[in-house]
Design a protein around this motif. Sequence first.
Motif, PDB file in Angstrom:
ATOM      1  N   PRO A   6     -33.094  -9.991  52.987  1.00 52.85           N
ATOM      2  CA  PRO A   6     -33.494  -9.966  51.629  1.00 52.85           C
ATOM      3  C   PRO A   6     -33.391  -9.011  50.767  1.00 52.85           C
ATOM      4  O   PRO A   6     -32.730  -8.204  50.709  1.00 52.85           O
ATOM      5  CB  PRO A   6     -34.930  -8.839  52.850  1.00 52.85           C
ATOM      6  N   ARG A   7     -33.967  -9.308  49.738  1.00 57.54           N
ATOM      7  CA  ARG A   7     -33.954  -8.873  48.134  1.00 57.54           C
ATOM      8  C   ARG A   7     -34.343  -6.671  48.326  1.00 57.54           C
ATOM      9  O   ARG A   7     -35.073  -6.472  48.901  1.00 57.54           O
ATOM     10  CB  ARG A   7     -35.133  -9.046  47.089  1.00 57.54           C
ATOM     11  N   GLY A   8     -33.320  -5.888  48.021  1.00 57.21           N
ATOM     12  CA  GLY A   8     -33.376  -4.541  48.493  1.00 57.21           C
ATOM     13  C   GLY A   8     -32.450  -4.027  49.239  1.00 57.21           C
ATOM     14  O   GLY A   8     -32.629  -2.504  49.969  1.00 57.21           O
ATOM     15  N   THR A   9     -32.510  -5.316  50.217  1.00 58.12           N
ATOM     16  CA  THR A   9     -31.370  -4.864  51.084  1.00 58.12           C
ATOM     17  C   THR A   9     -29.502  -4.506  51.403  1.00 58.12           C
ATOM     18  O   THR A   9     -29.319  -5.473  50.535  1.00 58.12           O
ATOM     19  CB  THR A   9     -31.763  -5.646  52.695  1.00 58.12           C
ATOM     20  N   ARG A  10     -29.273  -4.087  51.682  1.00 57.14           N
ATOM     21  CA  ARG A  10     -27.663  -4.240  51.931  1.00 57.14           C
ATOM     22  C   ARG A  10     -27.137  -5.101  53.582  1.00 57.14           C
ATOM     23  O   ARG A  10     -27.464  -4.384  54.501  1.00 57.14           O
ATOM     24  CB  ARG A  10     -27.133  -3.707  51.469  1.00 57.14           C
ATOM     25  N   ASP A  11     -25.878  -5.286  53.720  1.00 54.20           N
ATOM     26  CA  ASP A  11     -25.108  -5.674  54.616  1.00 54.20           C
ATOM     27  C   ASP A  11     -23.978  -4.705  54.220  1.00 54.20           C
ATOM     28  O   ASP A  11     -23.613  -4.876  52.670  1.00 54.20           O
ATOM     29  CB  ASP A  11     -24.770  -6.900  54.693  1.00 54.20           C
ATOM     30  N   PHE A  12     -23.773  -3.872  56.079  1.00 47.60           N
ATOM     31  CA  PHE A  12     -22.379  -2.889  56.151  1.00 47.60           C
ATOM     32  C   PHE A  12     -21.305  -3.090  56.579  1.00 47.60           C
ATOM     33  O   PHE A  12     -21.766  -3.817  58.189  1.00 47.60           O
ATOM     34  CB  PHE A  12     -23.092  -1.591  55.594  1.00 47.60           C
ATOM     35  N   LEU A  13     -20.112  -3.196  56.021  1.00 45.91           N
ATOM     36  CA  LEU A  13     -18.714  -4.162  56.906  1.00 45.91           C
ATOM     37  C   LEU A  13     -18.258  -3.194  57.532  1.00 45.91           C
ATOM     38  O   LEU A  13     -18.586  -2.269  57.351  1.00 45.91           O
ATOM     39  CB  LEU A  13     -17.848  -5.384  56.174  1.00 45.91           C
ATOM     40  N   PHE A  14     -17.219  -3.458  58.495  1.00 43.88           N
ATOM     41  CA  PHE A  14     -15.895  -2.518  59.512  1.00 43.88           C
ATOM     42  C   PHE A  14     -16.451  -1.605  58.403  1.00 43.88           C
ATOM     43  O   PHE A  14     -16.241   0.203  58.509  1.00 43.88           O
ATOM     44  CB  PHE A  14     -15.045  -3.254  59.982  1.00 43.88           C
ATOM     45  N   ASP A  15     -15.372  -1.527  57.353  1.00 37.13           N
ATOM     46  CA  ASP A  15     -15.034  -0.106  56.264  1.00 37.13           C
ATOM     47  C   ASP A  15     -15.722   0.862  56.153  1.00 37.13           C
ATOM     48  O   ASP A  15     -15.952   1.920  55.994  1.00 37.13           O
ATOM     49  CB  ASP A  15     -13.959  -0.392  55.409  1.00 37.13           C
ATOM     50  N   GLU A  16     -16.685   0.833  55.786  1.00 34.80           N
ATOM     51  CA  GLU A  16     -17.599   1.323  54.758  1.00 34.80           C
ATOM     52  C   GLU A  16     -18.645   1.763  55.974  1.00 34.80           C
ATOM     53  O   GLU A  16     -18.801   2.596  55.587  1.00 34.80           O
ATOM     54  CB  GLU A  16     -18.648   0.015  54.237  1.00 34.80           C
ATOM     55  N   MET A  17     -18.980   1.170  57.252  1.00 37.62           N
ATOM     56  CA  MET A  17     -19.172   1.624  58.338  1.00 37.62           C
ATOM     57  C   MET A  17     -19.045   2.855  58.941  1.00 37.62           C
ATOM     58  O   MET A  17     -19.606   4.081  59.281  1.00 37.62           O
ATOM     59  CB  MET A  17     -19.778   0.504  59.479  1.00 37.62           C
TER      60      MET A  17
END
Length: 431
Positions: A6-17
């Motif tokens: 959805p617009r204005g959202t993000r996914d966070f992968l392993f290192d970023e989390m």
Amino acid sequence: MEFARPRGTRDFLFDEMRQRKKAESTLRKIFESYGYQEIKTPLFEELKLFTTKSGEEIVDQLYNFKDKSDRELTLRPEITAPVARLYLNELEKTAVKPIKLYYYGSCFRYERPQKGRFRQFWQFGCELIGAKTPQGEAEVIALCTDSINALGITTADVNINHLGIIRGLFSHFNISDETQREIMVVIDKGDKDLLIESLSGDNPVIDNDELNQILLKLIDLVGDKSILNDVEELIAPYDESKAALEELKELIDLLEDFDVENYTLNLGVARGLDYYTGIVFEIYVPELGAQKQICGGGSYSLVKVFGGQEVESTGFALGFDRLMNAIEELTEVEELGSHLDIYVIPITEDVRSEAYKITQLLRRNGIKADVDLNNKKFRKLMNYADKIKVEKIALMGPKELEDGKITIKDMVSGNQELIDIENIVEYVKGE
């Protein structure tokens, strides 16, 4: 078929989390060292909670909806109002004051996404309810600055004001609540040209040249505590503002007691919402450019707005996403190690059952352990261990198992040691 975020959202992968969890853990330690306890509120609330606080115009910025019983609800756009509601529901009559609580969670606003501004974002904040003024504000500002310093953000600029000074002037000149609200919103934007236009254009919002000139001079006062003399001289004819100035002076003295040295007095900080009543502050990180504000807070009277008894309240919310941007901008990127303490490698298929048992033993003793689940060959397992940068591997062969032994290899030094399986937990823990 393709599905997009959805617009204005993000996914966070392993290192970023992992980086976010590290920052979160740091903040929790600082907040709890000040005696704060964590609370959680629902992701959605009744719509009227926020329209009562901020007016009907906020609806355009919300993700609001009706549920199956036709109730007007909304995803929370911030967490201060839910905390005030929680206080009224659960704490007002029973809790011993002062109440110190903190929260961490996601919020939602229907706004145009841009750098540093998303439709789903996270806040880490606190509320201090029932502490005396300005002692409460001094401790809250100390907590905020300690939190930011602990994250390695060294260029943060704490800007402090007391809204009672401006509100006292409004009172002296009998300015209506509606006009006050309009001017405070303009001051809060930090746009000097817009304020000049609002006060001295063809159709000034306030039809009083004396007050307009005082306001324009006042918001230009920015600096250390030496500017308090200028403020005092400017408001000398207006008794309604003097108590607030004295309170601001007392706060400055208390900040020294709480070991807060780096701050700026900024008479242009407004926090343009009606329920902010006294000392307010904002924190900027210049390196973040247009989205430099990472924190806003101050004293407020929100509980009374919701129908409760008047109670002194102070709090702040850190924009967690902008904190992460500041950490990335201002600190050296730390190379993350492995997410595991040890990786268990069965050398042959006939020891795989024992490998699973030993892995479970390690996990149940608080050790981050993993084991191959795909029946990979030994060479591929060694390559995988190297790729994930795990520091220790447990090599399991049939001969060693017969003797109740297991080989632990240090992947950094290359050294390996044969140990008794019954001692593996203590060995991995370094005991």
